[in-house]
Enzyme design. Structure first.
Site, PDB file in Angstrom:
ATOM      1  N   GLU A 108       2.093  21.380  20.014  1.00  0.00           N
ATOM      2  CA  GLU A 108       2.979  22.533  20.133  1.00  0.00           C
ATOM      3  C   GLU A 108       4.105  22.232  21.128  1.00  0.00           C
ATOM      4  OE1 GLU A 108       0.192  26.229  18.870  1.00  0.00           O
ATOM      5  OE2 GLU A 108       0.202  25.752  20.997  1.00  0.00           O
TER       6      GLU A 108
ATOM      7  N   CYS B 133       9.710  22.924  26.595  1.00  0.00           N
ATOM      8  CA  CYS B 133       8.445  22.477  27.173  1.00  0.00           C
ATOM      9  C   CYS B 133       7.808  21.568  26.130  1.00  0.00           C
ATOM     10  CB  CYS B 133       7.618  23.741  27.428  1.00  0.00           C
ATOM     11  SG  CYS B 133       6.009  23.461  28.121  1.00  0.00           S
TER      12      CYS B 133
ATOM     13  N   CYS C  25      -5.913  16.926  25.646  1.00  0.00           N
ATOM     14  CA  CYS C  25      -5.867  16.361  26.998  1.00  0.00           C
ATOM     15  C   CYS C  25      -7.293  16.044  27.436  1.00  0.00           C
ATOM     16  CB  CYS C  25      -5.239  17.355  27.976  1.00  0.00           C
ATOM     17  SG  CYS C  25      -5.091  16.701  29.662  1.00  0.00           S
TER      18      CYS C  25
ATOM     19  N   CYS D 245      -9.374  20.355  32.807  1.00  0.00           N
ATOM     20  CA  CYS D 245      -9.218  21.512  33.699  1.00  0.00           C
ATOM     21  C   CYS D 245      -9.847  22.728  33.001  1.00  0.00           C
ATOM     22  CB  CYS D 245      -7.754  21.763  34.011  1.00  0.00           C
ATOM     23  SG  CYS D 245      -6.958  20.305  34.726  1.00  0.00           S
TER      24      CYS D 245
ATOM     25  N   CYS E  40      -7.742  25.669  31.188  1.00  0.00           N
ATOM     26  CA  CYS E  40      -6.611  25.291  30.331  1.00  0.00           C
ATOM     27  C   CYS E  40      -7.053  25.120  28.881  1.00  0.00           C
ATOM     28  CB  CYS E  40      -6.006  23.985  30.858  1.00  0.00           C
ATOM     29  SG  CYS E  40      -4.785  23.252  29.769  1.00  0.00           S
TER      30      CYS E  40
ATOM     31  N   CYS F 255       2.152  28.872  29.758  1.00  0.00           N
ATOM     32  CA  CYS F 255       1.518  27.706  30.361  1.00  0.00           C
ATOM     33  C   CYS F 255       0.011  27.729  30.191  1.00  0.00           C
ATOM     34  CB  CYS F 255       1.835  27.644  31.846  1.00  0.00           C
ATOM     35  SG  CYS F 255       3.370  26.785  32.134  1.00  0.00           S
TER      36      CYS F 255
HETATM   37  N1  SAH Z   1      -1.066  18.171  32.364  1.00  0.00           N
HETATM   38  C1  SAH Z   1       0.044  18.554  33.130  1.00  0.00           C
HETATM   39  C2  SAH Z   1       1.130  19.256  32.344  1.00  0.00           C
HETATM   40  C3  SAH Z   1       0.710  20.227  31.272  1.00  0.00           C
HETATM   41  S1  SAH Z   1      -0.052  21.699  31.846  1.00  0.00           S
HETATM   42  C4  SAH Z   1      -0.398  19.408  34.306  1.00  0.00           C
HETATM   43  O1  SAH Z   1      -1.545  19.802  34.344  1.00  0.00           O
HETATM   44  O2  SAH Z   1       0.422  19.634  35.205  1.00  0.00           O
HETATM   45  C5  SAH Z   1       1.345  22.633  32.432  1.00  0.00           C
HETATM   46  C6  SAH Z   1       0.998  23.637  33.514  1.00  0.00           C
HETATM   47  O3  SAH Z   1       0.222  24.726  33.009  1.00  0.00           O
HETATM   48  C7  SAH Z   1       0.175  23.045  34.643  1.00  0.00           C
HETATM   49  O4  SAH Z   1       0.677  23.465  35.883  1.00  0.00           O
HETATM   50  C8  SAH Z   1      -1.183  23.642  34.372  1.00  0.00           C
HETATM   51  O5  SAH Z   1      -2.007  23.635  35.498  1.00  0.00           O
HETATM   52  C9  SAH Z   1      -0.805  25.016  33.917  1.00  0.00           C
HETATM   53  N2  SAH Z   1      -1.892  25.758  33.275  1.00  0.00           N
HETATM   54  C10 SAH Z   1      -2.913  25.271  32.551  1.00  0.00           C
HETATM   55  N3  SAH Z   1      -3.697  26.266  32.103  1.00  0.00           N
HETATM   56  C11 SAH Z   1      -3.151  27.423  32.548  1.00  0.00           C
HETATM   57  C12 SAH Z   1      -3.477  28.796  32.399  1.00  0.00           C
HETATM   58  N4  SAH Z   1      -4.524  29.173  31.658  1.00  0.00           N
HETATM   59  N5  SAH Z   1      -2.698  29.701  33.009  1.00  0.00           N
HETATM   60  C13 SAH Z   1      -1.603  29.327  33.709  1.00  0.00           C
HETATM   61  N6  SAH Z   1      -1.219  28.043  33.878  1.00  0.00           N
HETATM   62  C14 SAH Z   1      -1.992  27.102  33.304  1.00  0.00           C
HETATM   63 FE1  SF4 Z   2      -4.638  18.586  30.903  1.00  0.00          FE
HETATM   64 FE2  SF4 Z   2      -4.468  21.228  30.912  1.00  0.00          FE
HETATM   65 FE3  SF4 Z   2      -5.374  19.965  33.077  1.00  0.00          FE
HETATM   66 FE4  SF4 Z   2      -2.761  19.782  32.416  1.00  0.00          FE
HETATM   67  S1  SF4 Z   2      -3.865  21.638  33.023  1.00  0.00           S
HETATM   68  S2  SF4 Z   2      -4.144  18.108  33.016  1.00  0.00           S
HETATM   69  S3  SF4 Z   2      -2.918  19.824  30.150  1.00  0.00           S
HETATM   70  S4  SF4 Z   2      -6.363  19.993  31.050  1.00  0.00           S
END
Ligand code: SAH
Ligand code: SF4
Length: 347
Positions: A89, A102, A109, A113, A116, A337
């Site tokens: 996406e 974006c 990934c 996390c 996410c 995000c």
């Molecule tokens: N992997 C990279 C970039 C993609 S994620 C990273 O983690 O930075 C982009 C952003 O979205 C990151 O700051 C991540 O922590 C945030 N993010 C992930 N899940 C989220 C959620 N459920 N609510 C708000 N931000 C989130």
């Molecule tokens: Fe991967 Fe999501 Fe963690 Fe970014 S926030 S590193 S996309 S698992």
């Protein structure tokens, strides 16, 4: 051939020369592809027969499988199949003064996390440099569909879509090189930001390879005990090392880093976390971006309510930290995000 955007100018020239085309043709096609973001159908200065051959043998490689809009058309999320194989996406966001895309660096990934949606699906594939660049070229075309309340001109690229950019470093760096090539797409490197979960060696290499590119680091916790639980790569690259890497990046680039923080109700929005974060942000002269956690299916915890967000901001500001609360664009279409995951259509 995943996408024509994986070819260098020379490689494109060699292919066209092999088809018996005159030398100038490659320049013509290259300019249309990169500078004008044209699809083959739109290349009126190229013969229909050649356009067909290009489409068959050197495809653009961007298929829009599904598209949703929010914020009165100013946020546009597309489910794209890249290079005929990788489904990801990308989200285009039009603001009053700028347009940002974006982009995804991976399908899924591996970082895991917990909060996410992309992390919840695991890693499927790395994207190629061309597949990453092709999303930005798509966005330049797509920007024409934005409402009149925005400039309709793509200006900024953020690596905040699916995937961890520094876990697909070679292709991500190559995509930035392509996009910032003045003979190609011509984007200013200062308009590109890489967001990382905190892959320490990658941060130093980013400073070396692309010193003008911005850095955002997803912290979400300021103690190793909490960060280990929210952001698993922290067990490999703990906060002390991460801070050192960001300090090194700042010294090498002279730029101000950003710290990203998704506020999770009663998990990381406490006074204690704010008090731990403040000195780190001060030492790094970092800008802190707060965003209330966006709900995802696999994580039964809520974003912080407004009162707790205000309090967290007040604690940071009281300690001299530069902080903003980001808006959650496209939340209702799962475009915000952390919400990016493949929709049912891709399964
Ligand atoms: N992997 C990279 C970039 C993609 S994620 C990273 O983690 O930075 C982009 C952003 O979205 C990151 O700051 C991540 O922590 C945030 N993010 C992930 N899940 C989220 C959620 N459920 N609510 C708000 N931000 C989130
Ligand atoms: Fe991967 Fe999501 Fe963690 Fe970014 S926030 S590193 S996309 S698992």
């Amino acid at each position: 051939m995943p996408t024509v955007y994986d070819l260098t100018r020379q490689e494109l020239a060699d292919r066209l020369a092999g088809w018996g085309e005159p030398r100038y043709r490659a320049g013509q096609v290259w300019t249309q592809l990169w500078k004008r973001a044209a699809t083959y159908e739109a290349m009126s200065d190229v013969s229909p027969a050649l356009r067909e051959r290009l489409a068959n043998e050197l495809p653009i490689g961007v298929e829009v499988l599904d598209e949703r809009t929010a914020d009165r058309g100013a946020t546009r999320k597309a489910l794209l199949r890249l290079g005929g194989a990788h489904v990801i996406e990308a989200v285009l966001m039009g603001y009053r003064d700028r347009v940002t895309v974006c982009v995804s660096s991976q399908a899924g990934c591996a970082m895991g996390c917990t909060f996410c949606a992309t992390g919840q699906m695991g890693l499927r594939n790395n994207l190629t440099a061309g597949e990453i660049a092709a999303q930005v070229v798509w966005a330049r075309r797509e920007a024409a569909k934005l409402p009149a309340s925005t400039p309709r001109r793509l200006g900024n690229v953020v690596f905040m879509g699916m995937g961890e950019p520094l876990a697909n470093e070679r292709h991500v760096f190559a995509s930035i090189a392509r996009l910032t090539d003045p003979e190609g797409f011509g984007l200013g490197a200062r308009h590109v930001t890489v967001s990382t979960v905190g892959i320490v060696p990658g941060i130093a290499r980013l400073a070396g390879a692309h010193p003008q590119v911005g850095l955002a680091v997803s912290f979400h916790a300021a103690s190793d005990e909490l960060r280990d639980r929210l952001v698993p790569p922290n067990t490999r690259y703990p906060l002390g090392e991460l801070e050192g890497a960001i300090a090194g990046w700042r010294a090498a680039t002279g730029r101000r880093p950003s710290i990203e923080w998704a506020l999770i109700d009663r998990v990381n929005d406490t006074d204690e976390q704010a008090e731990l974060l403040a000195p780190i942000a001060r030492r790094l002269a970092a800008h802190v971006n707060l965003i209330p956690l966006n709900p995802t299916p696999g994580y039964a915890v809520m974003g912080s309510p407004p009162a707790r967000i205000r309090r967290f901001v007040a604690v940071l500001e009281g300690r001299g930290v530069n902080v903003t609360v980001r808006d959650t664009r496209g939340r209702n279409i799962d475009a915000a995000c952390g919400q990016l995951a493949l929709s049912a259509i891709a399964e």
